[in-house]
Design a protein around this motif. Structure first.
Motif: not given
Length: 413
Positions: A36, A38, A278-281, A283-284, A326
């Motif tokens: 992916e 980034s 990774c979580l926010e941008r 979605k991982l 987080t």
């Protein structure tokens, strides 16, 4: 069944042909994980940055590659005796699933404090799990004793050529997916993954720079490389339990010292901020160890020549730990502020404080008032505020304006 630990003189470097054979063996067993792009990291580095998503691999990490390669090459008699492993979680799951696929009984020793999520998943794949010791080293001692008693084959997390061959298939995929890659960034614990990737890549693309990343509070590689041989750490303390390994082995040390260009370290704050990105941008969901490569790129983007591939090595994280990390990441990014403020215990004092915070654009998460602080003057109260901010500059503005309004901020973080 136990195996002697290889000495430096006995180590043979694995070749790319051996890794290609492992790739053929793994076809149809593992997932060819996605690559992916980034955008946030592209902007930081000034060129393409890709995420190799081994967090989306079967069992949630790259470990199934090495475990399956190792167990599949045992004889029928060896498999009949079963296999045993020691792991904090990801290797445990890889061994458990590989053994189940190959019709072999797996026994796994895990530290007493191992993640409940990883423990449950390992049992769900069919392994017998024993909790033993406070550290992975203590679990490994017990696993070796079990192998000696029962004849089970010890599947070490990184100290076997077949493990390196299996992990090296990640490197083959990277070359196929990003043929013009210039830099590969990989988390390094015991060194199995980075050794395998380096062996796969350097054979055909010696110009590619390979950078290992460790948590600075569990970094055995810098000292070992400086000393010219594996050096044991006396203590470790990090969120990134998946790469908290106290000492490399001769096998991985030889590969890393000869093939890896650099090893850097990252802080706990940098790990948590990388998880948040990774979580926010992207979605991982990525665990702290799995996000080490991203943390290094965020910390010093100028040292990585694009195109860059960052390997997300695992995504197995307990939901409660994810919640904690987080929040830690939000604090590190200046987007969450905890304050303890002393105010007058008079009607309207708290309302005026909250009104000022609102005018400054902060969102109140919760508020708690206490009259029991030991340092409080008579007629004063302490207020604990937790606020959402827009970033470091907004956080600093809040603190500055509170000081200008003559509020006494006792503590903030």
């Amino acid at each position: 069944m136990t195996e002697p630990v290889l000495s430096a003189a006995e180590v043979r470097m694995i070749g790319v042909e051996e890794i290609q054979e492992a790739a053929a063996l793994l076809e149809g067993v593992i997932r060819y994980t996605p690559m992916e792009s980034s955008r946030p990291l592209n902007l930081l580095v000034g060129g393409p940055v890709y995420l190799k998503c081994e967090n989306l691999q079967r069992t949630g990490s790259f470990k199934i590659r090495g475990a399956y390669t190792r167990i599949s090459r045992l004889t029928d008699a060896e498999r009949a005796n079963g296999v045993v492993a020691a792991s904090a979680g990801n290797h445990a799951q890889g061994v458990a699933l590989a053994a189940a696929l190959l019709g072999c009984q797996a026994t796994v020793y895990m530290p007493v404090g191992a993640s409940i999520a990883k423990l449950s998943a390992t049992r769900a794949y069919g392994a017998t799990v024993h909790l033993h010791g406070e550290t992975l080293d203590e679990s490994l001692i017990e696993a070796r004793a079990f192998a000696a008693r029962t004849g089970a084959v010890l599947v070490h997390p990184f100290d076997h050529p077949d493990i390196l061959r299996g992990q090296g298939t990640v490197g083959l995929e990277i070359l196929e997916q990003v043929p013009d890659v210039a830099t590969i960034v990989v988390a390094a614990g015991g060194g199995g993954l980075i050794s395998g990737i380096a062996a796969a890549v350097k054979a055909t693309r010696p110009d590619v720079k390979i950078v290992g990343v460790q948590a600075e509070q569990a970094a055995a590689w810098p000292g070992s490389l400086a000393a010219g041989h594996p050096v044991r750490l006396m203590k470790m303390s990090t969120l990134a339990d998946g790469i908290a390994v106290g000492e490399p082995t001769a096998l991985t040390y030889t590969h890393v010292s000869e093939l890896v260009d650099d090893v850097v370290t990252v802080s706990e704050d940098q790990l948590s901020r990388a998880m948040l990105l990774c979580l926010e941008r992207a979605k991982l969901v990525v665990e702290p160890a799995g996000v080490a490569a991203v943390a290094a790129i965020m910390a010093t983007p100028e040292m990585f020549t694009p195109p860059v591939v960052a390997v997300l090595s695992g995504g197995n994280i307990d939901p409660l730990v994810l919640l904690h990390v987080t929040q830690h990441g939000l604090v590190a990014a200046g987007r969450f502020l905890s304050l303890r403020i002393e105010i007058s215990d008079r009607p309207g004092s708290l309302a005026r404080l909250l009104a000022l915070v609102g005018e400054l654009g902060a969102s109140v998460v919760d508020v708690e008032q206490s009259r029991l602080g030991s340092s409080l003057a008579l007629g004063d109260v302490e207020v604990d505020l937790r606020l959402e901010c827009r970033g470091p500059s907004h956080r600093d503005e809040l603190l500055e304006r509170l000081a200008e309004a003559r509020y006494r901020v006792i503590d903030h973080r």
